[in-house]
Design a protein around this motif. Sequence first.
Motif, PDB file in Angstrom:
ATOM      1  N   TYR A   1      69.049  45.582  68.488  1.00 38.86           N
ATOM      2  CA  TYR A   1      69.161  44.826  69.783  1.00 38.86           C
ATOM      3  C   TYR A   1      68.738  45.219  70.838  1.00 38.86           C
ATOM      4  O   TYR A   1      69.034  46.622  71.198  1.00 38.86           O
ATOM      5  N   GLY A   2      67.999  44.520  71.804  1.00 37.03           N
ATOM      6  CA  GLY A   2      67.672  45.106  72.962  1.00 37.03           C
ATOM      7  C   GLY A   2      68.878  44.893  74.202  1.00 37.03           C
ATOM      8  O   GLY A   2      69.446  44.009  73.919  1.00 37.03           O
ATOM      9  N   LEU A   3      68.935  45.919  75.049  1.00 38.98           N
ATOM     10  CA  LEU A   3      69.895  45.730  76.010  1.00 38.98           C
ATOM     11  C   LEU A   3      69.476  46.078  77.416  1.00 38.98           C
ATOM     12  O   LEU A   3      68.622  46.952  77.715  1.00 38.98           O
ATOM     13  N   LEU A   4      69.982  45.310  78.366  1.00 39.67           N
ATOM     14  CA  LEU A   4      69.733  45.501  79.757  1.00 39.67           C
ATOM     15  C   LEU A   4      70.955  45.222  80.583  1.00 39.67           C
ATOM     16  O   LEU A   4      71.646  44.230  80.330  1.00 39.67           O
ATOM     17  N   ALA A   5      71.251  46.323  81.231  1.00 40.43           N
ATOM     18  CA  ALA A   5      72.474  46.159  82.064  1.00 40.43           C
ATOM     19  C   ALA A   5      71.734  46.415  83.704  1.00 40.43           C
ATOM     20  O   ALA A   5      70.736  47.316  83.895  1.00 40.43           O
ATOM     21  N   ILE A   6      71.993  45.133  84.513  1.00 39.84           N
ATOM     22  CA  ILE A   6      71.234  45.131  85.835  1.00 39.84           C
ATOM     23  C   ILE A   6      72.098  44.929  86.799  1.00 39.84           C
ATOM     24  O   ILE A   6      72.981  43.611  86.810  1.00 39.84           O
ATOM     25  N   ASP A   7      71.861  45.434  88.102  1.00 41.93           N
ATOM     26  CA  ASP A   7      72.176  44.817  89.307  1.00 41.93           C
ATOM     27  C   ASP A   7      71.033  44.916  90.341  1.00 41.93           C
ATOM     28  O   ASP A   7      69.810  45.452  89.955  1.00 41.93           O
TER      29      ASP A   7
ATOM     30  N   ILE B   1      68.604  50.059  73.396  1.00 40.06           N
ATOM     31  CA  ILE B   1      68.656  49.401  72.263  1.00 40.06           C
ATOM     32  C   ILE B   1      69.965  50.018  71.485  1.00 40.06           C
ATOM     33  O   ILE B   1      70.556  50.782  71.671  1.00 40.06           O
ATOM     34  N   LEU B   2      70.526  48.918  70.805  1.00 42.46           N
ATOM     35  CA  LEU B   2      71.717  48.968  69.846  1.00 42.46           C
ATOM     36  C   LEU B   2      70.973  49.189  68.535  1.00 42.46           C
ATOM     37  O   LEU B   2      70.297  48.346  68.210  1.00 42.46           O
ATOM     38  N   GLU B   3      70.923  50.219  67.952  1.00 40.29           N
ATOM     39  CA  GLU B   3      70.201  50.647  66.796  1.00 40.29           C
ATOM     40  C   GLU B   3      71.471  51.120  65.586  1.00 40.29           C
ATOM     41  O   GLU B   3      71.805  52.146  65.752  1.00 40.29           O
ATOM     42  N   GLY B   4      71.759  50.199  64.669  1.00 38.15           N
ATOM     43  CA  GLY B   4      72.976  50.420  64.095  1.00 38.15           C
ATOM     44  C   GLY B   4      74.237  50.395  64.626  1.00 38.15           C
ATOM     45  O   GLY B   4      74.656  49.626  65.361  1.00 38.15           O
ATOM     46  N   LYS B   5      74.835  51.741  64.559  1.00 41.22           N
ATOM     47  CA  LYS B   5      75.904  52.038  65.607  1.00 41.22           C
ATOM     48  C   LYS B   5      75.574  52.677  66.810  1.00 41.22           C
ATOM     49  O   LYS B   5      76.351  53.099  67.535  1.00 41.22           O
ATOM     50  N   GLN B   6      74.358  53.106  67.059  1.00 40.24           N
ATOM     51  CA  GLN B   6      74.110  54.125  68.013  1.00 40.24           C
ATOM     52  C   GLN B   6      73.507  53.129  69.219  1.00 40.24           C
ATOM     53  O   GLN B   6      72.568  52.335  68.979  1.00 40.24           O
ATOM     54  N   ILE B   7      73.930  53.479  70.268  1.00 39.18           N
ATOM     55  CA  ILE B   7      73.025  53.001  71.753  1.00 39.18           C
ATOM     56  C   ILE B   7      72.349  53.892  72.409  1.00 39.18           C
ATOM     57  O   ILE B   7      72.835  55.047  72.588  1.00 39.18           O
ATOM     58  N   LYS B   8      70.912  53.636  72.500  1.00 36.42           N
ATOM     59  CA  LYS B   8      70.098  54.672  73.198  1.00 36.42           C
ATOM     60  C   LYS B   8      69.511  54.117  74.349  1.00 36.42           C
ATOM     61  O   LYS B   8      69.176  52.913  74.433  1.00 36.42           O
ATOM     62  N   VAL B   9      69.547  54.988  75.226  1.00 31.48           N
ATOM     63  CA  VAL B   9      68.907  54.634  76.511  1.00 31.48           C
ATOM     64  C   VAL B   9      67.268  54.759  76.401  1.00 31.48           C
ATOM     65  O   VAL B   9      66.958  55.793  76.186  1.00 31.48           O
TER      66      VAL B   9
ATOM     67  N   GLU C   1      74.571  54.130  81.404  1.00 33.15           N
ATOM     68  CA  GLU C   1      74.656  53.926  79.962  1.00 33.15           C
ATOM     69  C   GLU C   1      76.052  53.542  79.573  1.00 33.15           C
ATOM     70  O   GLU C   1      76.207  52.767  78.478  1.00 33.15           O
ATOM     71  N   HIS C   2      77.123  53.801  80.394  1.00 34.98           N
ATOM     72  CA  HIS C   2      78.409  53.235  80.258  1.00 34.98           C
ATOM     73  C   HIS C   2      78.451  51.631  80.166  1.00 34.98           C
ATOM     74  O   HIS C   2      79.110  50.983  79.544  1.00 34.98           O
ATOM     75  N   GLY C   3      77.484  51.210  81.226  1.00 36.64           N
ATOM     76  CA  GLY C   3      77.338  49.516  81.130  1.00 36.64           C
ATOM     77  C   GLY C   3      76.874  49.223  79.987  1.00 36.64           C
ATOM     78  O   GLY C   3      77.096  48.062  79.535  1.00 36.64           O
ATOM     79  N   LEU C   4      75.761  49.720  79.308  1.00 35.04           N
ATOM     80  CA  LEU C   4      75.224  49.593  77.942  1.00 35.04           C
ATOM     81  C   LEU C   4      76.420  49.325  76.914  1.00 35.04           C
ATOM     82  O   LEU C   4      76.716  48.332  76.097  1.00 35.04           O
ATOM     83  N   LYS C   5      77.246  50.477  76.995  1.00 34.69           N
ATOM     84  CA  LYS C   5      78.448  50.329  75.854  1.00 34.69           C
ATOM     85  C   LYS C   5      79.105  49.049  76.273  1.00 34.69           C
ATOM     86  O   LYS C   5      79.683  48.652  75.345  1.00 34.69           O
ATOM     87  N   LEU C   6      79.563  48.794  77.401  1.00 38.54           N
ATOM     88  CA  LEU C   6      80.522  47.716  77.821  1.00 38.54           C
ATOM     89  C   LEU C   6      79.563  46.261  77.524  1.00 38.54           C
ATOM     90  O   LEU C   6      80.357  45.477  76.903  1.00 38.54           O
ATOM     91  N   LEU C   7      78.460  46.230  77.492  1.00 35.63           N
ATOM     92  CA  LEU C   7      77.666  44.981  77.263  1.00 35.63           C
ATOM     93  C   LEU C   7      77.500  44.918  75.671  1.00 35.63           C
ATOM     94  O   LEU C   7      77.956  43.794  75.267  1.00 35.63           O
ATOM     95  N   VAL C   8      77.610  45.883  75.038  1.00 38.10           N
ATOM     96  CA  VAL C   8      77.799  45.876  73.446  1.00 38.10           C
ATOM     97  C   VAL C   8      79.016  45.219  73.159  1.00 38.10           C
ATOM     98  O   VAL C   8      79.172  44.394  72.232  1.00 38.10           O
ATOM     99  N   GLU C   9      80.122  45.867  73.750  1.00 40.19           N
ATOM    100  CA  GLU C   9      81.528  45.535  73.182  1.00 40.19           C
ATOM    101  C   GLU C   9      81.917  44.001  73.682  1.00 40.19           C
ATOM    102  O   GLU C   9      82.427  43.248  72.738  1.00 40.19           O
ATOM    103  N   ALA C  10      81.189  43.531  74.567  1.00 36.52           N
ATOM    104  CA  ALA C  10      81.277  41.992  75.190  1.00 36.52           C
ATOM    105  C   ALA C  10      80.465  41.366  74.274  1.00 36.52           C
ATOM    106  O   ALA C  10      80.764  40.060  74.367  1.00 36.52           O
TER     107      ALA C  10
END
Length: 262
Positions: free
Chosen positions: A36-42, A50-58, A149-158
Amino acid sequence: SWLYEPPRPLNVRLYRCDQRFILEPLKEILSIQEVYGLLAIDRQEATIGILEGKQIKVLRTLTSGVPGKVRAGGQSSARFGRITEGLAKEFFRRVADSMKELFFDMPKLKGIMVGGPIPTKEEFLETGELITKLKEKVIAVKDIGYTDEHGLKLLVEASEQDISNQELIKEKVIVNKFFETLGKTKEKTAYGEERVNLAIQRGAAGIILISRALGKEKIKEYEDRAGGISAETHIVSTETQEGEQFLNLTKGVAAILRFTLE
Protein backbone atom coordinates in the motif's frame (compact mmCIF):
# COMPACT_ATOMS: atom_id res chain seq x y z
CA SER A 1 10.23 3.22 -14.67
CA TRP A 2 9.70 3.74 -10.96
CA LEU A 3 12.57 4.25 -8.62
CA TYR A 4 12.79 1.94 -5.65
CA GLU A 5 15.22 1.70 -2.82
CA PRO A 6 17.77 -1.10 -3.08
CA PRO A 7 16.86 -4.02 -0.82
CA ARG A 8 17.85 -3.28 2.77
CA PRO A 9 19.31 -5.83 5.13
CA LEU A 10 16.69 -7.83 6.95
CA ASN A 11 16.16 -5.87 10.17
CA VAL A 12 15.29 -8.91 12.28
CA ARG A 13 17.96 -10.37 14.57
CA LEU A 14 17.53 -13.86 15.86
CA TYR A 15 20.26 -15.68 17.72
CA ARG A 16 19.85 -19.41 18.24
CA CYS A 17 22.37 -21.90 19.58
CA ASP A 18 21.45 -24.74 17.28
CA GLN A 19 22.22 -25.90 13.76
CA ARG A 20 18.92 -24.89 12.15
CA PHE A 21 18.49 -21.81 9.95
CA ILE A 22 15.61 -19.57 11.03
CA LEU A 23 13.68 -18.93 7.81
CA GLU A 24 10.34 -17.62 9.08
CA PRO A 25 11.14 -13.86 8.70
CA LEU A 26 12.40 -14.46 5.16
CA LYS A 27 9.33 -16.52 4.28
CA GLU A 28 7.08 -13.71 5.51
CA ILE A 29 8.81 -11.16 3.30
CA LEU A 30 8.84 -13.45 0.27
CA SER A 31 5.14 -14.20 0.69
CA ILE A 32 4.11 -10.52 0.48
CA GLN A 33 1.72 -10.26 -2.45
CA GLU A 34 0.77 -6.58 -2.28
CA VAL A 35 1.82 -3.22 -0.88
CA TYR A 36 0.00 0.00 0.00
CA GLY A 37 1.26 3.46 -0.88
CA LEU A 38 1.38 6.06 1.91
CA LEU A 39 1.41 9.87 1.84
CA ALA A 40 1.49 12.16 4.88
CA ILE A 41 1.30 15.79 3.78
CA ASP A 42 0.84 19.34 5.02
CA ARG A 43 1.91 22.63 3.39
CA GLN A 44 5.49 22.45 4.66
CA GLU A 45 6.41 18.78 4.29
CA ALA A 46 5.37 15.51 2.70
CA THR A 47 6.58 11.97 3.37
CA ILE A 48 5.92 9.20 0.84
CA GLY A 49 6.26 5.58 1.87
CA ILE A 50 4.85 2.10 1.54
CA LEU A 51 3.29 -0.47 3.82
CA GLU A 52 4.84 -3.79 2.82
CA GLY A 53 3.56 -6.67 4.91
CA LYS A 54 4.01 -5.39 8.47
CA GLN A 55 6.82 -2.96 7.61
CA ILE A 56 6.50 0.76 6.88
CA LYS A 57 9.26 2.11 4.62
CA VAL A 58 9.95 5.77 3.88
CA LEU A 59 10.66 6.26 0.18
CA ARG A 60 10.96 10.04 -0.08
CA THR A 61 10.58 13.25 1.94
CA LEU A 62 9.84 16.61 0.30
CA THR A 63 9.71 20.15 1.72
CA SER A 64 7.79 23.07 0.26
CA GLY A 65 9.44 26.31 1.29
CA VAL A 66 5.95 27.68 1.98
CA PRO A 67 6.37 30.34 4.71
CA GLY A 68 4.48 30.27 7.98
CA LYS A 69 1.68 32.67 8.88
CA VAL A 70 4.01 35.58 9.71
CA ARG A 71 4.57 37.82 6.68
CA ALA A 72 8.16 38.72 5.83
CA GLY A 73 9.24 42.33 5.26
CA GLY A 74 5.83 43.90 5.73
CA GLN A 75 4.39 42.34 2.57
CA SER A 76 0.75 43.06 1.86
CA SER A 77 -1.73 40.36 2.77
CA ALA A 78 -2.78 39.85 -0.86
CA ARG A 79 0.79 39.58 -2.16
CA PHE A 80 1.79 37.24 0.66
CA GLY A 81 -1.25 35.09 -0.10
CA ARG A 82 -0.33 34.87 -3.79
CA ILE A 83 3.24 33.83 -2.99
CA THR A 84 2.06 31.24 -0.49
CA GLU A 85 -0.53 29.75 -2.83
CA GLY A 86 1.97 29.62 -5.69
CA LEU A 87 4.53 27.79 -3.59
CA ALA A 88 1.88 25.40 -2.26
CA LYS A 89 0.64 24.61 -5.77
CA GLU A 90 4.18 23.92 -6.95
CA PHE A 91 4.78 21.74 -3.89
CA PHE A 92 1.64 19.71 -4.54
CA ARG A 93 2.76 19.21 -8.14
CA ARG A 94 6.18 17.95 -7.01
CA VAL A 95 4.54 15.54 -4.58
CA ALA A 96 2.22 14.27 -7.33
CA ASP A 97 5.20 13.82 -9.68
CA SER A 98 7.08 11.88 -7.01
CA MET A 99 4.09 9.62 -6.39
CA LYS A 100 3.85 8.91 -10.11
CA GLU A 101 7.56 8.14 -10.25
CA LEU A 102 7.40 5.81 -7.25
CA PHE A 103 3.98 4.17 -7.62
CA PHE A 104 2.86 4.22 -11.27
CA ASP A 105 4.51 0.95 -12.31
CA MET A 106 4.69 -0.68 -8.89
CA PRO A 107 3.29 -4.15 -9.69
CA LYS A 108 2.04 -5.07 -6.20
CA LEU A 109 0.41 -1.70 -5.39
CA LYS A 110 -3.00 -2.49 -3.88
CA GLY A 111 -4.10 0.98 -2.79
CA ILE A 112 -2.97 4.38 -1.51
CA MET A 113 -3.67 6.06 1.84
CA VAL A 114 -3.37 9.83 2.29
CA GLY A 115 -3.13 11.63 5.62
CA GLY A 116 -2.63 15.15 6.88
CA PRO A 117 -4.42 18.14 8.44
CA ILE A 118 -7.67 19.59 7.18
CA PRO A 119 -7.85 20.98 4.49
CA THR A 120 -4.35 20.36 3.07
CA LYS A 121 -4.75 16.71 2.12
CA GLU A 122 -8.09 17.46 0.43
CA GLU A 123 -6.53 20.40 -1.45
CA PHE A 124 -3.72 18.14 -2.64
CA LEU A 125 -6.15 15.52 -3.98
CA GLU A 126 -8.27 18.21 -5.67
CA THR A 127 -5.54 20.45 -7.11
CA GLY A 128 -2.29 18.51 -6.93
CA GLU A 129 -2.58 17.05 -10.43
CA LEU A 130 -2.20 13.48 -9.19
CA ILE A 131 -2.71 11.26 -12.21
CA THR A 132 -6.05 9.48 -12.49
CA LYS A 133 -4.61 5.97 -12.21
CA LEU A 134 -3.20 6.76 -8.75
CA LYS A 135 -6.12 8.90 -7.60
CA GLU A 136 -8.43 5.96 -8.27
CA LYS A 137 -6.28 3.83 -5.95
CA VAL A 138 -6.81 6.12 -2.93
CA ILE A 139 -8.74 3.97 -0.45
CA ALA A 140 -8.43 6.15 2.68
CA VAL A 141 -8.05 9.85 3.54
CA LYS A 142 -7.30 10.42 7.24
CA ASP A 143 -6.81 13.38 9.59
CA ILE A 144 -3.34 13.15 11.15
CA GLY A 145 -1.09 15.77 12.72
CA TYR A 146 2.36 14.54 11.66
CA THR A 147 3.99 14.34 8.24
CA ASP A 148 7.18 12.42 9.05
CA GLU A 149 7.69 8.67 9.50
CA HIS A 150 5.58 8.81 12.66
CA GLY A 151 2.83 10.31 10.53
CA LEU A 152 2.98 7.29 8.22
CA LYS A 153 2.56 4.99 11.23
CA LEU A 154 -0.46 6.99 12.43
CA LEU A 155 -1.90 6.86 8.90
CA VAL A 156 -1.61 3.07 8.79
CA GLU A 157 -3.21 2.73 12.23
CA ALA A 158 -6.10 4.98 11.20
CA SER A 159 -6.60 3.01 7.96
CA GLU A 160 -6.69 -0.51 9.38
CA GLN A 161 -10.43 -0.87 8.77
CA ASP A 162 -10.08 0.41 5.20
CA ILE A 163 -7.38 -2.18 4.51
CA SER A 164 -9.57 -4.86 6.07
CA ASN A 165 -12.46 -3.81 3.83
CA GLN A 166 -10.23 -4.12 0.79
CA GLU A 167 -9.40 -7.71 1.79
CA LEU A 168 -13.11 -8.48 2.22
CA ILE A 169 -13.83 -7.07 -1.24
CA LYS A 170 -11.02 -9.18 -2.70
CA GLU A 171 -12.41 -12.26 -0.94
CA LYS A 172 -15.93 -11.58 -2.20
CA VAL A 173 -14.70 -11.25 -5.79
CA ILE A 174 -12.79 -14.57 -5.79
CA VAL A 175 -15.59 -16.50 -4.03
CA ASN A 176 -18.15 -15.11 -6.48
CA LYS A 177 -15.85 -16.10 -9.34
CA PHE A 178 -15.85 -19.68 -8.04
CA PHE A 179 -19.67 -19.77 -7.74
CA GLU A 180 -20.10 -18.25 -11.21
CA THR A 181 -17.74 -20.83 -12.72
CA LEU A 182 -19.57 -23.58 -10.84
CA GLY A 183 -22.88 -22.40 -12.26
CA LYS A 184 -21.75 -21.92 -15.87
CA THR A 185 -19.08 -24.60 -16.37
CA LYS A 186 -19.21 -26.97 -13.42
CA GLU A 187 -16.55 -29.22 -14.97
CA LYS A 188 -13.99 -26.39 -14.57
CA THR A 189 -14.35 -26.53 -10.78
CA ALA A 190 -13.57 -29.00 -8.01
CA TYR A 191 -14.57 -28.92 -4.37
CA GLY A 192 -14.14 -31.15 -1.36
CA GLU A 193 -10.77 -32.56 -0.35
CA GLU A 194 -10.88 -35.63 -2.59
CA ARG A 195 -11.57 -33.76 -5.85
CA VAL A 196 -9.27 -30.84 -5.05
CA ASN A 197 -6.44 -33.22 -4.11
CA LEU A 198 -6.91 -34.95 -7.46
CA ALA A 199 -6.87 -31.60 -9.26
CA ILE A 200 -3.62 -30.65 -7.52
CA GLN A 201 -2.08 -34.05 -8.21
CA ARG A 202 -2.80 -33.67 -11.94
CA GLY A 203 -1.74 -30.01 -12.06
CA ALA A 204 -5.23 -28.94 -13.08
CA ALA A 205 -5.88 -26.53 -10.20
CA GLY A 206 -5.23 -22.93 -11.22
CA ILE A 207 -6.84 -21.17 -8.26
CA ILE A 208 -7.35 -22.84 -4.88
CA LEU A 209 -9.72 -21.40 -2.28
CA ILE A 210 -9.24 -22.52 1.31
CA SER A 211 -11.58 -21.76 4.20
CA ARG A 212 -9.93 -20.43 7.32
CA ALA A 213 -12.05 -22.99 9.20
CA LEU A 214 -9.64 -25.73 8.10
CA GLY A 215 -6.97 -24.42 10.48
CA LYS A 216 -3.37 -23.32 10.01
CA GLU A 217 -1.80 -26.72 9.39
CA LYS A 218 -4.26 -27.69 6.66
CA ILE A 219 -4.05 -24.26 5.05
CA LYS A 220 -0.24 -24.42 4.96
CA GLU A 221 -0.39 -27.90 3.47
CA TYR A 222 -2.57 -26.68 0.60
CA GLU A 223 -0.45 -23.55 0.11
CA ASP A 224 2.71 -25.66 -0.14
CA ARG A 225 1.13 -28.05 -2.63
CA ALA A 226 -0.29 -25.17 -4.64
CA GLY A 227 3.18 -23.66 -4.88
CA GLY A 228 4.42 -26.88 -6.41
CA ILE A 229 2.07 -26.46 -9.41
CA SER A 230 2.21 -22.61 -9.54
CA ALA A 231 -1.43 -22.27 -8.49
CA GLU A 232 -2.86 -19.20 -6.72
CA THR A 233 -4.23 -19.64 -3.22
CA HIS A 234 -6.87 -17.52 -1.50
CA ILE A 235 -7.90 -17.82 2.13
CA VAL A 236 -11.66 -17.42 2.68
CA SER A 237 -12.86 -16.09 6.03
CA THR A 238 -15.83 -17.49 7.92
CA GLU A 239 -17.18 -14.12 9.09
CA THR A 240 -18.93 -13.15 5.85
CA GLN A 241 -22.03 -14.51 4.16
CA GLU A 242 -19.94 -15.56 1.16
CA GLY A 243 -17.45 -17.30 3.44
CA GLU A 244 -20.17 -19.24 5.24
CA GLN A 245 -21.80 -20.25 1.96
CA PHE A 246 -18.44 -21.37 0.59
CA LEU A 247 -17.70 -23.49 3.68
CA ASN A 248 -21.14 -25.11 3.69
CA LEU A 249 -20.92 -26.14 0.04
CA THR A 250 -17.26 -27.14 -0.27
CA LYS A 251 -16.46 -28.38 3.24
CA GLY A 252 -13.55 -25.97 3.23
CA VAL A 253 -11.61 -26.26 -0.04
CA ALA A 254 -12.31 -25.73 -3.73
CA ALA A 255 -10.49 -25.02 -6.96
CA ILE A 256 -11.03 -23.30 -10.29
CA LEU A 257 -9.39 -25.56 -12.88
CA ARG A 258 -7.03 -24.89 -15.75
CA PHE A 259 -8.50 -27.90 -17.56
CA THR A 260 -11.21 -30.38 -16.79
CA LEU A 261 -10.66 -33.61 -14.91
CA GLU A 262 -11.69 -36.83 -16.61
